[in-house]
Design a protein around this motif. Structure first.
Motif, PDB file in Angstrom:
ATOM      1  N   ILE A   1       0.832  -1.204   0.000  1.00 38.18           N
ATOM      2  CA  ILE A   1       0.000   0.000   0.000  1.00 38.18           C
ATOM      3  C   ILE A   1       0.867   1.254   0.000  1.00 38.18           C
ATOM      4  O   ILE A   1       0.604   2.223  -0.728  1.00 38.18           O
ATOM      5  N   CYS A   2       1.923   1.257   0.819  1.00 41.35           N
ATOM      6  CA  CYS A   2       2.835   2.412   0.867  1.00 41.35           C
ATOM      7  C   CYS A   2       3.487   2.648  -0.489  1.00 41.35           C
ATOM      8  O   CYS A   2       3.602   3.789  -0.952  1.00 41.35           O
ATOM      9  N   LEU A   3       3.914   1.544  -1.138  1.00 40.82           N
ATOM     10  CA  LEU A   3       4.525   1.672  -2.457  1.00 40.82           C
ATOM     11  C   LEU A   3       3.534   2.234  -3.473  1.00 40.82           C
ATOM     12  O   LEU A   3       3.880   3.048  -4.324  1.00 40.82           O
ATOM     13  N   LYS A   4       2.273   1.786  -3.382  1.00 46.96           N
ATOM     14  CA  LYS A   4       1.244   2.286  -4.295  1.00 46.96           C
ATOM     15  C   LYS A   4       1.062   3.793  -4.148  1.00 46.96           C
ATOM     16  O   LYS A   4       0.996   4.521  -5.136  1.00 46.96           O
ATOM     17  N   TYR A   5       0.997   4.240  -2.893  1.00 37.59           N
ATOM     18  CA  TYR A   5       0.809   5.676  -2.674  1.00 37.59           C
ATOM     19  C   TYR A   5       2.034   6.481  -3.121  1.00 37.59           C
ATOM     20  O   TYR A   5       1.899   7.570  -3.692  1.00 37.59           O
ATOM     21  N   LEU A   6       3.224   5.944  -2.863  1.00 32.93           N
ATOM     22  CA  LEU A   6       4.447   6.635  -3.286  1.00 32.93           C
ATOM     23  C   LEU A   6       4.518   6.723  -4.808  1.00 32.93           C
ATOM     24  O   LEU A   6       4.859   7.776  -5.366  1.00 32.93           O
ATOM     25  N   LEU A   7       4.188   5.623  -5.483  1.00 33.18           N
ATOM     26  CA  LEU A   7       4.241   5.619  -6.944  1.00 33.18           C
ATOM     27  C   LEU A   7       3.149   6.509  -7.533  1.00 33.18           C
ATOM     28  O   LEU A   7       3.359   7.183  -8.547  1.00 33.18           O
ATOM     29  N   PHE A   8       1.989   6.529  -6.874  1.00 35.01           N
ATOM     30  CA  PHE A   8       0.910   7.398  -7.335  1.00 35.01           C
ATOM     31  C   PHE A   8       1.317   8.864  -7.194  1.00 35.01           C
ATOM     32  O   PHE A   8       1.083   9.686  -8.099  1.00 35.01           O
ATOM     33  N   LEU A   9       1.965   9.213  -6.062  1.00 32.91           N
ATOM     34  CA  LEU A   9       2.453  10.585  -5.853  1.00 32.91           C
ATOM     35  C   LEU A   9       3.507  10.941  -6.898  1.00 32.91           C
ATOM     36  O   LEU A   9       3.508  12.052  -7.451  1.00 32.91           O
ATOM     37  N   PHE A  10       4.393   9.975  -7.180  1.00 30.21           N
ATOM     38  CA  PHE A  10       5.408  10.198  -8.214  1.00 30.21           C
ATOM     39  C   PHE A  10       4.755  10.505  -9.558  1.00 30.21           C
ATOM     40  O   PHE A  10       5.178  11.405 -10.283  1.00 30.21           O
ATOM     41  N   ASN A  11       3.715   9.754  -9.895  1.00 26.60           N
ATOM     42  CA  ASN A  11       3.050   9.948 -11.183  1.00 26.60           C
ATOM     43  C   ASN A  11       2.371  11.306 -11.286  1.00 26.60           C
ATOM     44  O   ASN A  11       2.315  11.903 -12.357  1.00 26.60           O
TER      45      ASN A  11
ATOM     46  N   ILE B   1      13.219  15.979 -14.473  1.00 26.82           N
ATOM     47  CA  ILE B   1      12.400  14.849 -14.917  1.00 26.82           C
ATOM     48  C   ILE B   1      13.201  13.555 -14.859  1.00 26.82           C
ATOM     49  O   ILE B   1      12.676  12.501 -14.470  1.00 26.82           O
ATOM     50  N   ALA B   2      14.482  13.615 -15.233  1.00 25.21           N
ATOM     51  CA  ALA B   2      15.322  12.414 -15.195  1.00 25.21           C
ATOM     52  C   ALA B   2      15.436  11.876 -13.762  1.00 25.21           C
ATOM     53  O   ALA B   2      15.380  10.661 -13.530  1.00 25.21           O
ATOM     54  N   PHE B   3      15.585  12.776 -12.797  1.00 23.48           N
ATOM     55  CA  PHE B   3      15.653  12.350 -11.388  1.00 23.48           C
ATOM     56  C   PHE B   3      14.337  11.686 -10.971  1.00 23.48           C
ATOM     57  O   PHE B   3      14.326  10.630 -10.322  1.00 23.48           O
ATOM     58  N   LEU B   4      13.216  12.302 -11.369  1.00 21.80           N
ATOM     59  CA  LEU B   4      11.908  11.718 -11.060  1.00 21.80           C
ATOM     60  C   LEU B   4      11.768  10.330 -11.688  1.00 21.80           C
ATOM     61  O   LEU B   4      11.210   9.410 -11.085  1.00 21.80           O
ATOM     62  N   GLN B   5      12.286  10.180 -12.894  1.00 21.69           N
ATOM     63  CA  GLN B   5      12.179   8.901 -13.584  1.00 21.69           C
ATOM     64  C   GLN B   5      12.952   7.805 -12.854  1.00 21.69           C
ATOM     65  O   GLN B   5      12.475   6.675 -12.745  1.00 21.69           O
ATOM     66  N   LEU B   6      14.149   8.133 -12.369  1.00 19.89           N
ATOM     67  CA  LEU B   6      14.934   7.139 -11.633  1.00 19.89           C
ATOM     68  C   LEU B   6      14.197   6.688 -10.381  1.00 19.89           C
ATOM     69  O   LEU B   6      14.144   5.496 -10.067  1.00 19.89           O
ATOM     70  N   VAL B   7      13.618   7.661  -9.668  1.00 20.49           N
ATOM     71  CA  VAL B   7      12.828   7.330  -8.470  1.00 20.49           C
ATOM     72  C   VAL B   7      11.621   6.489  -8.858  1.00 20.49           C
ATOM     73  O   VAL B   7      11.292   5.493  -8.206  1.00 20.49           O
ATOM     74  N   GLY B   8      10.949   6.889  -9.934  1.00 21.97           N
ATOM     75  CA  GLY B   8       9.766   6.162 -10.393  1.00 21.97           C
ATOM     76  C   GLY B   8      10.089   4.737 -10.799  1.00 21.97           C
ATOM     77  O   GLY B   8       9.326   3.802 -10.501  1.00 21.97           O
ATOM     78  N   MET B   9      11.213   4.539 -11.501  1.00 21.67           N
ATOM     79  CA  MET B   9      11.598   3.191 -11.911  1.00 21.67           C
ATOM     80  C   MET B   9      11.886   2.313 -10.693  1.00 21.67           C
ATOM     81  O   MET B   9      11.541   1.126 -10.672  1.00 21.67           O
ATOM     82  N   MET B  10      12.494   2.895  -9.679  1.00 19.75           N
ATOM     83  CA  MET B  10      12.776   2.143  -8.455  1.00 19.75           C
ATOM     84  C   MET B  10      11.470   1.723  -7.762  1.00 19.75           C
ATOM     85  O   MET B  10      11.293   0.559  -7.391  1.00 19.75           O
ATOM     86  N   PHE B  11      10.536   2.669  -7.613  1.00 20.03           N
ATOM     87  CA  PHE B  11       9.245   2.364  -6.995  1.00 20.03           C
ATOM     88  C   PHE B  11       8.468   1.322  -7.811  1.00 20.03           C
ATOM     89  O   PHE B  11       7.821   0.433  -7.255  1.00 20.03           O
ATOM     90  N   THR B  12       8.529   1.463  -9.146  1.00 14.43           N
ATOM     91  CA  THR B  12       7.807   0.534 -10.019  1.00 14.43           C
ATOM     92  C   THR B  12       8.326  -0.888  -9.866  1.00 14.43           C
ATOM     93  O   THR B  12       7.541  -1.848  -9.776  1.00 14.43           O
TER      94      THR B  12
END
Length: 252
Positions: A14-24, A229-240
């Protein structure tokens, strides 16, 4: 009966879902910012394209708009994949993030290389373009671009106001002006008959320096947005990846 391990695992998912949703959400906003910059450049600064022989400036603007749209669509896919917990869609989302990341690196390198060529082209051609095409039949876009350039950046001529001495239009027998009226600090009809510094813009370096500074500032803005955006993408890929792994292990 649910075990403690299952509860912990569910909480982590659930925490990962919320973090990834916030990232998106952040990623979607970043895409909107890129799209807005591209549209603004196309609408407000497209006149300057006619002053350049290269199509790099116009091509980069359209690429910027396309990138903004792709980022927004990718963000929407990421939100759907996260909320619906669809592993297959998460893979598609991860691939899109990776592709955009690689394209940003390639685009950054090409932008740097092409800026050097664009700068050299600008120095070689702007003076000739002003002298040969200003106020000539069929060259209305150049005339409009030159007038806008000189008024917006408060400059006169390519290097300085004396460049207009060799202008085809200035040398015409029926022309009473020494410089275009757009060189004047207070533009009025026939104000270009006086080229005294009190009447016209006399900026060191002329319009070339002003236009170079503008293009360079645009590249700095795009670079800063790209890095963000590149920094956000790295974080997003990790969460994904983490969310995909957790969903893969969840019992259904």
């Amino acid at each position: 009966m649910e075990t403690q391990a299952d509860k912990t695992h569910t909480c982590g998912t659930i925490c990962l879902k919320y973090l990834l949703f916030l990232f998106n959400i952040l990623f979607w906003l970043a895409g909107g910012a890129v799209l807005a910059v591209g549209v603004w450049t196309l609408v407000e600064k497209s006149d300057y394209i006619s002053l350049l022989n290269s199509g790099f400036y116009s091509a980069s603007t359209y690429i910027l708009i396309a990138a903004g749209v792709i980022v927004i669509v990718t963000g929407i896919i990421g939100c759907c994949a996260t909320l619906k917990e669809m592993r297959s869609l998460l893979i598609v989302y991860l691939i899109l993030l990776l592709c955009i990341f690689l394209l940003e690196i390639i685009a950054g390198v090409l932008a740097y290389i092409n800026y050097q060529e664009l700068d050299e082209e600008l120095r070689q051609n702007l003076k000739v373009t002003m002298q040969q095409k200003y106020q000539q039949p069929g060259e209305e876009s150049v005339t409009q671009a030159v007038d806008k350039l000189q008024q917006e950046f408060k400059c006169c001529g390519s290097n300085n106001f004396s460049d207009w001495t060799d202008s085809v239009w200035i040398q015409a027998a029926d022309n009473e002006r020494l410089v275009p009226d757009s060189c004047c600090k207070t533009p009025t009809d026939l104000c270009g008959r006086r080229d005294h510094p009190s009447n016209i813009y006399n900026v060191e370096g002329g319009c070339i320096m002003k236009l170079e500074d503008f293009i360079l500032s645009q590249l700095y803005i795009l670079g800063a947005v790209g890095i963000g955006i590149a920094f956000l993408q790295l974080v997003g890929m990790m969460f994904t990846c983490c969310l995909y792994q957790n969903l893969k292990e969840d019992p259904y």
